[in-house]
Design a protein around this motif. Structure first.
Motif, mmCIF file in Angstrom:
data_model
loop_
_atom_site.group_PDB
_atom_site.id
_atom_site.type_symbol
_atom_site.label_atom_id
_atom_site.label_comp_id
_atom_site.label_asym_id
_atom_site.label_seq_id
_atom_site.Cartn_x
_atom_site.Cartn_y
_atom_site.Cartn_z
ATOM 1 N N VAL A 118 44.752 9.727 6.658
ATOM 2 C CA VAL A 118 43.964 8.498 6.497
ATOM 3 C C VAL A 118 44.844 7.348 6.006
ATOM 4 O O VAL A 118 44.776 6.233 6.538
ATOM 5 C CB VAL A 118 42.773 8.743 5.538
ATOM 6 N N SER A 119 45.685 7.613 5.036
ATOM 7 C CA SER A 119 46.561 6.558 4.513
ATOM 8 C C SER A 119 47.542 6.084 5.573
ATOM 9 O O SER A 119 47.806 4.886 5.706
ATOM 10 C CB SER A 119 47.322 7.061 3.292
ATOM 11 N N ASP A 126 45.649 3.946 8.059
ATOM 12 C CA ASP A 126 45.331 2.637 7.478
ATOM 13 C C ASP A 126 46.528 1.695 7.539
ATOM 14 O O ASP A 126 46.421 0.559 7.991
ATOM 15 C CB ASP A 126 44.889 2.779 6.023
ATOM 16 N N SER A 174 37.897 3.488 5.145
ATOM 17 C CA SER A 174 38.383 4.805 5.573
ATOM 18 C C SER A 174 38.098 5.881 4.531
ATOM 19 O O SER A 174 37.735 7.004 4.879
ATOM 20 C CB SER A 174 39.873 4.741 5.897
ATOM 21 N N TYR A 175 38.228 5.555 3.249
ATOM 22 C CA TYR A 175 37.906 6.557 2.234
ATOM 23 C C TYR A 175 36.405 6.788 2.133
ATOM 24 O O TYR A 175 35.972 7.873 1.745
ATOM 25 C CB TYR A 175 38.527 6.202 0.891
ATOM 26 N N VAL A 180 35.900 9.384 4.681
ATOM 27 C CA VAL A 180 36.285 10.697 4.141
ATOM 28 C C VAL A 180 35.153 11.248 3.285
ATOM 29 O O VAL A 180 34.807 12.433 3.369
ATOM 30 C CB VAL A 180 37.597 10.598 3.334
#
Length: 122
Positions: free
Chosen positions: A69-70, A73, A105-106, A109
């Motif tokens: 995810v990071s 991003d 995005s988090y 998650v």
């Protein structure tokens, strides 16, 4: 086509850096000393804001998801910002976009783990 290549290269680069400097050292520290172990910032954010149940979640899987995810991003923001020619606008847009993309995005998650029933108090 150049933007796609830029996105893929930046994604792979950031993902490899994240693996080398965050994921692998975190796994080593966790194995050595579980009592004085500190989570990466991203995992602390997920734990505090979204109350993930770490008894149900495999930690290594969470580390890999956070790495993906990071990396996504950062690659997305870099690709979008490099489409602009004005330096000041790049900085301002990059700052705003990185915050918005990280929060979104988090949250995704969180929704993923909520769907799997891995949130405390549910």
């Amino acid at each position: 086509m150049e933007e796609v290549v830029l996105f893929l290269l930046s994604f792979l680069f950031v993902f490899l850096i994240y693996q080398l400097f965050i994921v692998i050292p975190t796994k080593r520290k966790m194995k050595k000393n579980k009592k004085n172990f500190r989570n990466p910032f991203e995992i602390m954010y997920l734990l505090k804001k979204y109350k993930l149940d770490m008894k149900k979640i495999e930690y290594n899987q969470l580390l890999q998801i956070v790495a993906l995810v990071s990396s996504f991003d950062i690659a997305l923001v870099v690709t979008i910002v490099l489409l602009i020619d004005n330096f000041i606008l790049e900085l301002v847009l990059g700052f705003i976009l990185i915050i918005l993309v990280i929060v979104a995005s988090y949250h995704l998650v969180y929704l993923f783990y909520k769907k799997k029933g891995m949130i405390c108090n549910e």
